[in-house]
Design a protein around this motif. Structure first.
Motif, mmCIF file in Angstrom:
data_model
loop_
_atom_site.group_PDB
_atom_site.id
_atom_site.type_symbol
_atom_site.label_atom_id
_atom_site.label_comp_id
_atom_site.label_asym_id
_atom_site.label_seq_id
_atom_site.Cartn_x
_atom_site.Cartn_y
_atom_site.Cartn_z
ATOM 1 N N GLY A 354 -1.397 13.620 -18.955
ATOM 2 C CA GLY A 354 -1.985 12.314 -18.727
ATOM 3 C C GLY A 354 -3.263 12.015 -19.471
ATOM 4 O O GLY A 354 -3.772 10.886 -19.406
ATOM 5 N N ALA A 355 -3.830 12.980 -20.169
ATOM 6 C CA ALA A 355 -5.152 12.810 -20.768
ATOM 7 C C ALA A 355 -5.129 11.818 -21.938
ATOM 8 O O ALA A 355 -4.126 11.694 -22.644
ATOM 9 C CB ALA A 355 -5.687 14.151 -21.254
ATOM 10 N N PRO A 356 -6.253 11.117 -22.163
ATOM 11 C CA PRO A 356 -6.359 10.243 -23.330
ATOM 12 C C PRO A 356 -6.301 11.053 -24.625
ATOM 13 O O PRO A 356 -6.893 12.130 -24.722
ATOM 14 C CB PRO A 356 -7.728 9.576 -23.166
ATOM 15 C CG PRO A 356 -8.091 9.772 -21.737
ATOM 16 C CD PRO A 356 -7.448 11.052 -21.316
ATOM 17 N N VAL A 357 -5.598 10.526 -25.595
ATOM 18 C CA VAL A 357 -5.410 11.188 -26.886
ATOM 19 C C VAL A 357 -5.795 10.211 -27.987
ATOM 20 O O VAL A 357 -5.547 9.008 -27.883
ATOM 21 C CB VAL A 357 -3.942 11.623 -27.085
ATOM 22 C CG1 VAL A 357 -3.793 12.428 -28.368
ATOM 23 C CG2 VAL A 357 -3.435 12.414 -25.907
ATOM 24 N N PHE A 358 -6.386 10.738 -29.040
ATOM 25 C CA PHE A 358 -6.670 9.941 -30.228
ATOM 26 C C PHE A 358 -5.964 10.607 -31.393
ATOM 27 O O PHE A 358 -6.137 11.807 -31.623
ATOM 28 C CB PHE A 358 -8.177 9.864 -30.484
ATOM 29 C CG PHE A 358 -8.550 9.087 -31.709
ATOM 30 C CD1 PHE A 358 -8.434 7.708 -31.737
ATOM 31 C CD2 PHE A 358 -9.022 9.736 -32.852
ATOM 32 C CE1 PHE A 358 -8.785 6.978 -32.871
ATOM 33 C CE2 PHE A 358 -9.371 9.021 -33.982
ATOM 34 C CZ PHE A 358 -9.260 7.636 -33.996
#
Length: 428
Positions: A354-358
């Motif tokens: 679920g973590a934000p990714v760039f």
């Protein structure tokens, strides 16, 4: 030894104990005539990373990438909201791993909310990068490949794509639609091996009970050509082509427009336990398709032009996927619908759910006729919300493109290196 990043607990909060997950479908249970359990996607990843090199490395602020979103934040808030709901269902103290560091789920909630507030401001590039440096820790995927694969430059991730195909079909078998799309078989069982010792932690096998032993489930060829599922699995719908069915199984979900009217949305329900093997690699190794031409569209063209080879080629991949119908979708590994252009499939054993990714890689630009005109560098915020059988190691990621014409073209041709970064709010 893993480091737990200390996060102050809110006053009045108590640790919620998680119940023991008794997942073993023991052979003794099967022999006693227990009901066949449906084989779900594995929700809980093993407790330890599977690579010796940490899959994520925390960066110093001066080495952060230049953050910029090519979609101008469009669709990002709905994707982050899905992750937020996922974290809210976890125990507040449930650890979420970022390489050698770990953060409790309650901190991931705060982290996601903080990023959502920033996105709502729609900041310009300068403001965005300043606020990320001030408020967030950034981790870079090391890009170390799984064993047995060709080495890639440090920090590089191979990005591929997937999409939700739109197909024609029927609820009844007829001359046009005769290829069955199967639901879960009643004799397929999944066994958790963890109770048999620490060497088996996180390992599962799928197969069937013969009355005397537990054996591997039939492979794709036995199912498709030898009637191995006869009377053992429901048929959800019938498709027109075995090629359509194969690519639907690779993608894991799709929409079937019915000859009777209306449509059904089908989604991955389980798999026969056989290892996935790429038929694209077979076509390259046997000289049928040049490596530089390889794409999903090129594979389809070869199969259509050489129908007499279809059985042999399909049999190279013994993995066989079963489906069920869903009301909305496609559903990711975390149990909720994916967001086109914003949901990313990664190896859940290594990366934080679920973590934000760039990401930084390239995307195709299309001519009016749908063919690729060029590949253009881009960067984008996404969320780690799915996984896949071929997505293994810290050097792989799969972009969900949606279900339109662009999605099919991009997913079919996307095989490009890039970089991947995970974000989490700095602890107080």
């Amino acid at each position: 030894m893993k480091r737990l990043i200390p996060i102050p607990k809110p006053p009045g909060k108590k640790k919620v104990p998680s119940s023991l997950s008794i997942l073993l479908l023991g052979i003794l249970f099967l022999a006693m005539g227990g009901c066949a359990a449906q084989a779900p996607r594995v929700v809980e990843p093993p407790p330890e990373p599977l690579e010796k090199i940490a899959p994520l490395l925390r960066l110093m602020p001066e080495t952060y990438p230049l953050f910029e979103d090519d979609l101008e934040y469009e669709g990002l808030l709905p994707a982050l909201h899905r992750s937020l709901e996922f974290y809210r269902k976890l125990s507040p103290d449930r650890p979420v791993r970022f390489g050698e560091d770990s953060y409790p789920a309650r901190h991931m909630i705060a982290s996601t909310l903080h990023l959502m507030d920033l996105v709502r401001e729609r900041p310009d590039k300068e403001t965005l990068n300043r606020k990320i440096r001030e408020n967030f820790l950034v981790y870079r995927a090391t890009g170390s490949p799984p064993p047995g694969t060709e080495l890639r430059p440090a920090g590089k991730v191979l990005f591929t794509g997937y999409y939700e195909p739109l197909l024609s079909g029927s609820l009844q078998k007829n001359e046009r639609f005769s290829i069955p799309l199967h639901g879960m078989p009643e004799d397929l069982f999944e066994v958790d091996l963890s109770p048999f010792g620490t060497d088996y932690a996180g390992k599962r096998i799928r197969g069937r009970w013969t009355g005397k032993t537990f054996e591997p489930y039939p492979d794709r060829d036995a199912i498709s050509h030898e009637g191995a599922l006869e009377g053992k699995a429901p048929v959800i719908a019938y498709l027109a082509s075995p090629i359509d069915k194969f690519f639907l199984q690779v993608q894991g979900s799709g929409i079937v427009y019915l000859a009777e009217g209306g449509y059904i949305r089908v989604h991955y329900r389980g798999q026969n336990g056989r290892a996935y093997r790429s038929i694209g690699s077979l076509l390259i190794q046997t000289g049928r398709v040049p490596k530089e031409e390889m794409s999903m569209q090129r594979i389809r063209r070869y199969l259509e032009e050489n129908p007499e080879e279809q059985r042999e080629i399909f049999a190279f991949n013994p993995s066989y996927v079963f489906f069920h119908t869903v009301k909305e979708g496609p559903i990711g590994a975390l149990g909720f619908p994916l967001t086109a252009g914003r949901s990313l499939a990664v190896d859940r054993r290594l990366f934080p759910d679920g973590a934000p990714v760039f990401i930084q890689t390239v995307k195709p630009l299309l001519f009016a006729d749908g063919t690729i005109a060029d590949w253009r560098p881009f960067s984008r915020f996404m969320a780690a919300q799915d996984t896949g059988g071929a997505i293994r190691g810290s050097g792989r990621a799969d972009i969900f493109f949606g279900n339109d014409g662009y999605a099919e073209t991009a997913a079919g041709h996307m095989q490009h290196p890039g970089e991947m970064f995970f974000l989490v709010l700095k602890p107080q």
